[in-house]
Design a protein around this motif. Structure first.
Motif, mmCIF file in Angstrom:
data_model
loop_
_atom_site.group_PDB
_atom_site.id
_atom_site.type_symbol
_atom_site.label_atom_id
_atom_site.label_comp_id
_atom_site.label_asym_id
_atom_site.label_seq_id
_atom_site.Cartn_x
_atom_site.Cartn_y
_atom_site.Cartn_z
ATOM 1 N N LEU A 227 35.345 45.186 33.801
ATOM 2 C CA LEU A 227 36.354 45.869 33.111
ATOM 3 C C LEU A 227 36.118 46.084 31.969
ATOM 4 N N THR B 143 33.551 36.376 34.199
ATOM 5 C CA THR B 143 34.354 35.195 33.693
ATOM 6 C C THR B 143 35.479 35.587 32.777
ATOM 7 N N GLU C 77 36.173 38.832 29.990
ATOM 8 C CA GLU C 77 35.834 40.360 29.365
ATOM 9 C C GLU C 77 36.888 40.709 28.248
ATOM 10 N N ASN C 78 36.639 41.536 27.458
ATOM 11 C CA ASN C 78 37.435 42.447 26.659
ATOM 12 C C ASN C 78 36.620 43.667 26.045
ATOM 13 N N LYS D 110 33.981 25.879 30.546
ATOM 14 C CA LYS D 110 34.488 26.257 31.939
ATOM 15 C C LYS D 110 33.155 26.051 32.867
ATOM 16 N N TYR E 118 39.526 33.895 35.629
ATOM 17 C CA TYR E 118 38.790 35.296 35.124
ATOM 18 C C TYR E 118 39.788 35.591 33.751
ATOM 19 N N SER E 119 39.679 36.029 32.807
ATOM 20 C CA SER E 119 40.429 36.370 31.727
ATOM 21 C C SER E 119 40.104 37.621 31.066
ATOM 22 N N TYR E 120 40.910 38.325 30.776
ATOM 23 C CA TYR E 120 40.724 39.766 30.206
ATOM 24 C C TYR E 120 41.279 39.704 28.735
ATOM 25 N N GLU E 121 40.778 39.956 27.646
ATOM 26 C CA GLU E 121 41.293 40.137 26.460
ATOM 27 C C GLU E 121 41.980 41.436 26.351
ATOM 28 N N LYS F 299 44.576 52.537 30.460
ATOM 29 C CA LYS F 299 43.674 51.603 30.517
ATOM 30 C C LYS F 299 43.980 50.280 31.144
ATOM 31 N N ARG G 237 44.672 50.349 34.487
ATOM 32 C CA ARG G 237 43.672 50.056 35.421
ATOM 33 C C ARG G 237 43.088 48.784 35.526
ATOM 34 N N VAL G 238 43.092 48.049 34.335
ATOM 35 C CA VAL G 238 42.823 46.770 34.337
ATOM 36 C C VAL G 238 43.367 45.667 35.407
ATOM 37 N N SER H 66 42.908 47.064 39.073
ATOM 38 C CA SER H 66 41.824 46.531 39.613
ATOM 39 C C SER H 66 41.764 45.165 39.846
ATOM 40 N N THR I 196 40.098 38.788 47.832
ATOM 41 C CA THR I 196 39.376 37.393 47.912
ATOM 42 C C THR I 196 40.081 36.500 48.449
#
Lengths: 270, 134
Positions: free
Chosen positions: A60, A78, A80-81, A132, B67-70, B118, B121-122, B125, B133
């Motif tokens: 992403l 694991t 993203e930014n 992690k 999972y991390s998205y900033e 955006k 979308r994130v 997705s 999963t």
């Protein structure tokens, strides 16, 4: 050995050139930034040979695109930014590493101090992801928009990336009672006027008192635990794609026909 | 006998201003509710070297190994406004910063970020990956 290719494409398509490099050097993991084309058309190009083996390892972070010669299941993100995509590279019977692909903010829009603070953030995020993952085998690759000697790269609370294996092998250093983990930055060795090599990865000329002309913004940086598996001398700044030179006659990158950055090729034994 | 030292404080009142971090935490909670906790929001607060509070908003997918998205961050001093933010969220290459002077401006900014193409979308997705999963 796993072969990596990184290239900031300067929003050019360059699919044919990427395809040629991937084929010529048998690249396993392709990391791109400023990639203007869609993943589909590049995949078609990469898989146009007799054995279609390339996969798009989706993520992403829109500034980074990653393709692999093996299943993308082995390269899951694991964290993203906007500027970072951290993947756990877990292949069967191979050592697991964290692949930290970055494309940090340009100097055109940030002061050196702001860039340094961004490195503090990157270091913190990588540290969290290592905790992690349960290991410290991180490899940072990408366009940091900073030279290896700049504050963000060398400061203890930044990436703490030193030029010497011997120093990096100490693993940590302590500043004001706080311990900081080292990175080893082999890109220091890529400055200067050595025969047969470019003087950096990016050329910039402007009329001001401090101007380096050649910069090494595109870098590979590894934790000490990976140092012996990544041959620093083997990191190559590529200047040719097949018969074509990526440089003009005066030695500067040919940004009209290719990118204003030169690609990096390197191998890691996993 | 010693004279008692008086309490010199006035009557203390809590500020009526909604703290910026409370607005972020509310959005983090709302994301969990909207997605049946397939995705959660998380807000981390750190104090920088300059003494500023930085609150970072993450989207977390618990079933994708956390999972991390900033998504974005905001920053302010001891006074809660002005708040420094990144923006505009649609800017894909260079991220500029700007200053917001009030709660209303901050709400407008966060609404714009959360409703941006955006962010959609994130989220979409990640939801697709979570469902594929599990």
């Amino acid at each position: 050995m796993v072969t990596f290719l990184y290239w900031n494409l300067n929003r050019k398509s360059l699919e044919a050139e990427i395809g040629t490099l991937v084929q010529a050097y048998q690249v396993d993991i392709l990391v791109l930034s400023e990639f203007a084309a869609g993943p589909v058309s590049l995949l078609e190009r990469l898989n146009s040979g007799p054995r279609p083996e390339f996969h798009y390892a989706s993520g992403l972070c829109e500034r980074i695109r990653i393709f692999t010669r093996f299943s993308s299941d082995f390269l899951r993100p694991t964290f993203e930014n906007e500027s970072i995509s951290i993947r756990r590279l877990r292949m069967p019977a191979r050592l697991e590493i964290l692949l930290v692909a970055v494309h940090l903010q340009s100097k055109l829009f940030q002061s050196e101090d702001s860039q340094a603070f961004q490195c503090v953030e990157v270091a913190r995020i990588v540290g969290e992801q290592e905790q992690k993952a349960g290991h410290g085998r991180s490899l940072i690759v990408g366009d940091l928009n900073m030279n290896p000697f700049e504050k963000g790269l060398v400061s203890a609370n930044g990436l703490n990336a030193v030029m010497s294996r011997e120093i990096a092998s100490r693993k940590t250093r302590t500043v004001q009672s706080k311990e900081y983990r080292f990175f080893f930055n082999p890109m220091w060795a890529h400055f200067g006027d050595r025969t047969g090599r470019p003087h950096g990865t990016y050329y910039y000329d402007r009329s001001e008192h401090v101007n380096y002309y050649w910069n090494v913004f595109d870098q590979v940086i590894v934790r000490p635990d990976l140092m012996d598996r990544c041959d620093g001398d083997g990191i190559r700044i590529l200047t040719r794609v097949g018969e074509d030179s990526l440089l003009l006659d005066d030695g500067r990158p040919d940004s009209r026909n290719f990118s204003d950055h030169l690609p990096l090729l390197f191998e890691v034994e996993l | 006998m010693a004279t008692a030292i008086p309490d010199l404080w006035p009557e203390l009142e809590q500020s009526q201003i909604v703290p910026p971090v409370a607005i972020l935490r509310e959005q983090a909670t709302a994301l969990g509710k909207k997605t049946n906790h397939l995705l959660n929001g998380r807000v981390d607060t750190r104090i920088g070297y300059d003494g500023k509070f930085r609150h970072t908003f993450y989207i977390v997918a618990p079933t994708l190994d956390d999972y991390s998205y900033e998504l974005f961050w905001i920053e302010h001093g001891a006074d809660q406004y002005p708040v420094k933010v990144q923006g505009p969220p649609s800017n894909d290459i260079e991220i500029l910063e700007r200053s917001l002077d009030s709660e209303q401006e901050l709400l407008g900014y966060i609404r714009a970020v959360l409703n941006s193409e955006k962010t959609k979308r994130v989220v979409s997705s990640l939801l697709a990956q979570v469902k594929a999963t599990t």
